[in-house]
Design a protein around this motif. Structure first.
Motif, PDB file in Angstrom:
ATOM      1  N   TYR A 111      -2.496  -6.940   7.495  1.00 53.84           N
ATOM      2  CA  TYR A 111      -1.750  -5.596   6.055  1.00 53.84           C
ATOM      3  C   TYR A 111      -0.449  -6.153   5.702  1.00 53.84           C
ATOM      4  CZ  TYR A 111       2.138  -2.366   6.681  1.00 53.84           C
ATOM      5  OH  TYR A 111       3.488  -1.268   6.505  1.00 53.84           O
ATOM      6  N   PHE A 112      -0.237  -6.862   6.005  1.00 46.40           N
ATOM      7  CA  PHE A 112       1.421  -8.051   5.355  1.00 46.40           C
ATOM      8  C   PHE A 112       1.121  -8.559   4.311  1.00 46.40           C
ATOM      9  CE2 PHE A 112       4.308 -11.719   4.122  1.00 46.40           C
ATOM     10  CZ  PHE A 112       5.282 -10.586   4.428  1.00 46.40           C
ATOM     11  N   ASP A 113      -0.409  -9.040   3.944  1.00 44.61           N
ATOM     12  CA  ASP A 113      -0.880  -8.978   2.562  1.00 44.61           C
ATOM     13  C   ASP A 113      -1.189  -8.318   1.272  1.00 44.61           C
ATOM     14  OD1 ASP A 113      -0.672 -11.825   3.478  1.00 44.61           O
ATOM     15  OD2 ASP A 113      -2.841 -11.839   4.033  1.00 44.61           O
ATOM     16  N   ILE A 114      -1.279  -6.874   1.919  1.00 41.03           N
ATOM     17  CA  ILE A 114      -1.637  -6.137   1.447  1.00 41.03           C
ATOM     18  C   ILE A 114      -0.723  -5.179   0.726  1.00 41.03           C
ATOM     19  CG2 ILE A 114      -3.005  -2.729   1.328  1.00 41.03           C
ATOM     20  CD1 ILE A 114      -5.190  -5.738   1.268  1.00 41.03           C
ATOM     21  N   VAL A 115       0.622  -5.418   1.563  1.00 40.94           N
ATOM     22  CA  VAL A 115       2.151  -4.940   1.556  1.00 40.94           C
ATOM     23  C   VAL A 115       2.551  -5.332  -0.249  1.00 40.94           C
ATOM     24  CG1 VAL A 115       4.590  -4.431   2.248  1.00 40.94           C
ATOM     25  CG2 VAL A 115       2.784  -4.135   3.500  1.00 40.94           C
TER      26      VAL A 115
ATOM     27  N   MET B  69       4.823   1.370  -2.572  1.00 45.23           N
ATOM     28  CA  MET B  69       5.178   0.115  -1.386  1.00 45.23           C
ATOM     29  C   MET B  69       4.815   0.521  -0.258  1.00 45.23           C
ATOM     30  SD  MET B  69       9.567   0.941  -0.256  1.00 45.23           S
ATOM     31  CE  MET B  69      10.031   0.241  -1.322  1.00 45.23           C
ATOM     32  N   ILE B  70       3.624   0.373   0.427  1.00 47.70           N
ATOM     33  CA  ILE B  70       2.730   0.960   1.745  1.00 47.70           C
ATOM     34  C   ILE B  70       4.146   0.962   3.067  1.00 47.70           C
ATOM     35  CG2 ILE B  70       1.225   0.321   3.413  1.00 47.70           C
ATOM     36  CD1 ILE B  70      -0.627  -0.757   0.693  1.00 47.70           C
TER      37      ILE B  70
ATOM     38  N   THR C  17      -1.049   8.120  13.450  1.00 44.43           N
ATOM     39  CA  THR C  17      -0.537   7.304  12.152  1.00 44.43           C
ATOM     40  C   THR C  17       0.916   5.957  12.764  1.00 44.43           C
ATOM     41  OG1 THR C  17       0.269   9.445  11.347  1.00 44.43           O
ATOM     42  CG2 THR C  17       2.062   8.007  10.551  1.00 44.43           C
ATOM     43  N   ILE C  18       0.367   4.991  12.321  1.00 45.26           N
ATOM     44  CA  ILE C  18       1.881   4.295  12.835  1.00 45.26           C
ATOM     45  C   ILE C  18       2.110   3.495  11.555  1.00 45.26           C
ATOM     46  CG2 ILE C  18       1.415   1.577  13.368  1.00 45.26           C
ATOM     47  CD1 ILE C  18      -2.001   1.470  13.778  1.00 45.26           C
ATOM     48  N   ILE C  19       3.978   3.251  11.571  1.00 45.34           N
ATOM     49  CA  ILE C  19       4.719   3.012  10.512  1.00 45.34           C
ATOM     50  C   ILE C  19       5.163   1.850  10.403  1.00 45.34           C
ATOM     51  CG2 ILE C  19       6.455   3.631   9.566  1.00 45.34           C
ATOM     52  CD1 ILE C  19       4.509   5.970   8.627  1.00 45.34           C
ATOM     53  N   ARG C  20       5.041   0.793   9.421  1.00 42.89           N
ATOM     54  CA  ARG C  20       5.348  -0.597  10.272  1.00 42.89           C
ATOM     55  C   ARG C  20       4.717  -1.130  11.006  1.00 42.89           C
ATOM     56  NH1 ARG C  20      11.509  -1.962  10.149  1.00 42.89           N
ATOM     57  NH2 ARG C  20      10.310  -3.721   9.541  1.00 42.89           N
ATOM     58  N   PRO C  21       3.116  -1.039  10.997  1.00 42.69           N
ATOM     59  CA  PRO C  21       2.584  -1.453  12.315  1.00 42.69           C
ATOM     60  C   PRO C  21       3.370  -3.412  11.698  1.00 42.69           C
ATOM     61  CG  PRO C  21       0.741  -1.012  10.165  1.00 42.69           C
ATOM     62  CD  PRO C  21       2.594  -0.741  10.343  1.00 42.69           C
ATOM     63  N   ASP C  22       2.695  -4.208  13.050  1.00 39.50           N
ATOM     64  CA  ASP C  22       2.287  -5.394  12.952  1.00 39.50           C
ATOM     65  C   ASP C  22       2.044  -5.986  11.888  1.00 39.50           C
ATOM     66  OD1 ASP C  22       1.353  -8.234  14.358  1.00 39.50           O
ATOM     67  OD2 ASP C  22       3.481  -7.245  14.957  1.00 39.50           O
ATOM     68  N   LYS C  23       2.988  -7.299  11.403  1.00 39.01           N
ATOM     69  CA  LYS C  23       2.058  -8.238  10.263  1.00 39.01           C
ATOM     70  C   LYS C  23       0.487  -8.434  10.941  1.00 39.01           C
ATOM     71  CE  LYS C  23       7.002  -9.538   8.738  1.00 39.01           C
ATOM     72  NZ  LYS C  23       7.264 -10.631   8.642  1.00 39.01           N
ATOM     73  N   SER C  24       0.348  -8.805  12.355  1.00 40.56           N
ATOM     74  CA  SER C  24      -0.985  -9.350  11.952  1.00 40.56           C
ATOM     75  C   SER C  24      -2.385  -8.401  11.929  1.00 40.56           C
ATOM     76  CB  SER C  24      -0.936  -9.816  13.852  1.00 40.56           C
ATOM     77  OG  SER C  24      -0.506  -9.275  14.470  1.00 40.56           O
ATOM     78  N   VAL C  25      -1.827  -6.820  11.581  1.00 40.96           N
ATOM     79  CA  VAL C  25      -2.787  -6.231  12.084  1.00 40.96           C
ATOM     80  C   VAL C  25      -3.682  -6.183  11.031  1.00 40.96           C
ATOM     81  CG1 VAL C  25      -3.513  -3.980  11.906  1.00 40.96           C
ATOM     82  CG2 VAL C  25      -1.257  -4.097  13.304  1.00 40.96           C
TER      83      VAL C  25
ATOM     84  N   ALA D 213      -8.470  -2.027   8.214  1.00 40.20           N
ATOM     85  CA  ALA D 213      -9.931  -1.255   8.632  1.00 40.20           C
ATOM     86  C   ALA D 213     -10.545  -0.548   7.683  1.00 40.20           C
ATOM     87  CB  ALA D 213     -10.332  -1.042  10.219  1.00 40.20           C
ATOM     88  N   LYS D 214     -11.947  -0.168   7.541  1.00 37.52           N
ATOM     89  CA  LYS D 214     -12.689   0.394   6.744  1.00 37.52           C
ATOM     90  C   LYS D 214     -11.877   1.614   7.026  1.00 37.52           C
ATOM     91  CE  LYS D 214     -17.554   1.980   5.885  1.00 37.52           C
ATOM     92  NZ  LYS D 214     -19.024   1.784   5.958  1.00 37.52           N
ATOM     93  N   ASP D 215     -11.996   2.194   7.858  1.00 32.81           N
ATOM     94  CA  ASP D 215     -12.015   3.792   8.283  1.00 32.81           C
ATOM     95  C   ASP D 215     -10.138   4.169   7.698  1.00 32.81           C
ATOM     96  OD1 ASP D 215     -14.383   5.003   8.437  1.00 32.81           O
ATOM     97  OD2 ASP D 215     -14.354   4.060   9.960  1.00 32.81           O
ATOM     98  N   ASP D 216      -9.442   3.521   7.760  1.00 37.03           N
ATOM     99  CA  ASP D 216      -7.888   3.213   7.115  1.00 37.03           C
ATOM    100  C   ASP D 216      -7.590   3.608   6.291  1.00 37.03           C
ATOM    101  OD1 ASP D 216      -7.196   1.970  10.423  1.00 37.03           O
ATOM    102  OD2 ASP D 216      -6.824   0.183   9.046  1.00 37.03           O
ATOM    103  N   PHE D 217      -6.458   4.473   6.812  1.00 34.35           N
ATOM    104  CA  PHE D 217      -6.174   5.235   5.163  1.00 34.35           C
ATOM    105  C   PHE D 217      -4.765   4.446   4.951  1.00 34.35           C
ATOM    106  CE2 PHE D 217      -8.643   7.843   6.516  1.00 34.35           C
ATOM    107  CZ  PHE D 217      -9.548   8.748   5.021  1.00 34.35           C
ATOM    108  N   LEU D 218      -4.102   4.426   4.007  1.00 34.16           N
ATOM    109  CA  LEU D 218      -2.760   3.433   3.960  1.00 34.16           C
ATOM    110  C   LEU D 218      -1.782   5.079   2.936  1.00 34.16           C
ATOM    111  CD1 LEU D 218      -3.728   0.855   0.645  1.00 34.16           C
ATOM    112  CD2 LEU D 218      -3.295   0.250   3.462  1.00 34.16           C
ATOM    113  N   ILE D 219      -0.268   4.949   4.111  1.00 37.71           N
ATOM    114  CA  ILE D 219       0.986   5.738   3.391  1.00 37.71           C
ATOM    115  C   ILE D 219       1.777   4.799   2.581  1.00 37.71           C
ATOM    116  CG2 ILE D 219       2.845   6.855   4.408  1.00 37.71           C
ATOM    117  CD1 ILE D 219       1.455   6.758   7.201  1.00 37.71           C
ATOM    118  N   LEU D 220       1.917   5.200   1.476  1.00 36.05           N
ATOM    119  CA  LEU D 220       2.637   4.592   0.055  1.00 36.05           C
ATOM    120  C   LEU D 220       3.151   5.325  -0.188  1.00 36.05           C
ATOM    121  CD1 LEU D 220       0.467   3.719  -3.041  1.00 36.05           C
ATOM    122  CD2 LEU D 220      -1.002   4.978  -0.286  1.00 36.05           C
ATOM    123  N   LEU D 221       5.000   4.558  -0.774  1.00 34.85           N
ATOM    124  CA  LEU D 221       5.429   5.565  -2.080  1.00 34.85           C
ATOM    125  C   LEU D 221       5.568   5.123  -2.952  1.00 34.85           C
ATOM    126  CD1 LEU D 221       9.437   4.786   0.170  1.00 34.85           C
ATOM    127  CD2 LEU D 221       7.300   7.156   0.213  1.00 34.85           C
ATOM    128  N   THR D 222       4.756   5.078  -4.179  1.00 36.61           N
ATOM    129  CA  THR D 222       4.856   5.595  -5.721  1.00 36.61           C
ATOM    130  C   THR D 222       4.684   6.711  -6.227  1.00 36.61           C
ATOM    131  OG1 THR D 222       2.389   5.627  -6.868  1.00 36.61           O
ATOM    132  CG2 THR D 222       2.539   6.907  -4.921  1.00 36.61           C
TER     133      THR D 222
END
Length: 340
Positions: free
Chosen positions: A297-301, A310-311, A320-328, A331-340
């Motif tokens: 997740y951190f790399d994608i951010v 900004m994810i 809904t998981i806000i600011r998940p752990d960097k080690s997460v 996954a294929k079925d995930d959705f990204l929450i972002l400010l754009t």
């Protein structure tokens, strides 16, 4: 592509006659007119071949005479030709005038039926919105002014006439818990249904009506994405049981904004701007791209920050998981929450 994580007007009113009857009558008049034009066009050609060299010249004269245009470029000269001209004027102009009047009246009837919510919607992959209130007006405005191009069908039983400013919205009058009304809205082929709370009922009754509508909608289209507005916390679980893909707890959302405004000055304005889809910088939900799957997740951010995005979290298994752990890992079925 964006999608949810679960995939006072004066209008003349005509007599309420069946539309198919009026259409059939207009069809018969059209056939009679075409027959008269063809017959008299052919007759005048053979009656005066020098004045009307071809059948098409005769038909041109027949059309001009029937609809009383009177160009005068072709005029019968013989007694026989003028006799048929008189017969055509008596018959043709009568049917021609009646045709134009009927066609105009039919157009107004169809428009009137559309504004009164009596016509069936036939297109597919549309959005169905249940209820008519200020919230719905703003929702329609947001959709119309955004880049999303889709048809909207509005269902409501209290609205008498659809306001002219919403002329591109198809209106169906009636209760959304009625199968026949849902069929008019072509819900079987709709993409999403948004069910708003009935402002004319108390909270408990409004929630019961919303849950009944969810059941009816899912009965017609099991795969439809159903978003429902619930007013009382106790009925949220029942809305989910009924098949709602997403439940909007309107009063809870409002109370959060109010409490935030008490603690932080200007809080409500910030929330409005972040949730207004017409703003340049707003919250959006996006499907993960194929090349993101398996990455941290951190790399994608970091990658998306370079693209001015900004994810702030992910949606996984409807959670809904806000600011998940960097080690997460994504996954294929995930959705990204972002400010754009």
């Amino acid at each position: 592509m964006l999608r949810n994580c679960d995939g006072g007007i004066n209008l003349k009113v005509f007599r309420n006659q069946p539309l198919y009857f009026k259409s059939y009558t207009l069809f018969k008049i059209t056939l009679i007119l075409l027959s008269l034009i063809a017959i008299f066009g052919t007759i005048i050609h053979f009656a005066e071949p020098f004045t009307f060299p071809t059948v098409w010249d005769g038909m041109w004269w027949s059309i001009v005479t029937t609809f009383t245009v009177g160009y005068g470029d072709y005029v019968p000269l013989s007694p026989v030709g003028r006799f048929f001209a008189v017969v055509l004027i008596l018959l043709g102009t009568g049917f021609g005038s009646y045709y134009l009047i009927s066609f105009t009246a039919q157009t107004f009837r169809n428009q009137d039926a559309d504004y009164r919510g009596e016509l069936t919607f036939t297109k597919k992959n549309h959005i169905v919105i249940v209820g008519w209130n200020e919230r719905v007006k703003n929702v329609i405005k947001q959709i119309r002014e955004s880049s999303i191009s889709t048809h909207i069908v509005l269902i409501d039983e209290s609205l008498e006439l659809l306001p002219f400013e919403f002329d591109k919205v198809h209106f169906v009058k009636g209760s959304a818990s009625n199968d026949s009304i849902l069929e008019k809205a072509n819900l079987k082929f709709a993409n999403t249904i948004l069910i708003t709370a009935d402002q004319n009922k108390n909270e408990k009754e409004a929630d019961m009506q919303t849950i009944l509508t969810i059941i009816a909608a899912k009965g017609v289209n099991q795969s439809i994405n159903c978003i429902a507005e619930i007013l009382t916390k106790n009925q949220v679980i029942n809305a989910n049981r009924a098949g709602a893909n997403e439940v909007i707890e309107a009063h809870l959302l409002t109370s959060f904004v109010m409490s935030g405004s008490l603690m932080h000055k200007g809080y409500s304005d910030v929330v409005l701007k972040l949730t207004n889809q017409l703003e340049n910088f707003t919250v959006k939900i996006r499907e993960v791209e194929q090349n993101m799957i398996g990455k941290f997740y951190f790399d994608i951010v970091i990658e998306e920050l370079n693209n001015d995005k900004m994810i702030i979290g992910i949606i996984r298994d409807r959670q809904t998981i806000i600011r998940p752990d960097k080690s997460v890992k994504i996954a294929k079925d995930d959705f990204l929450i972002l400010l754009t």
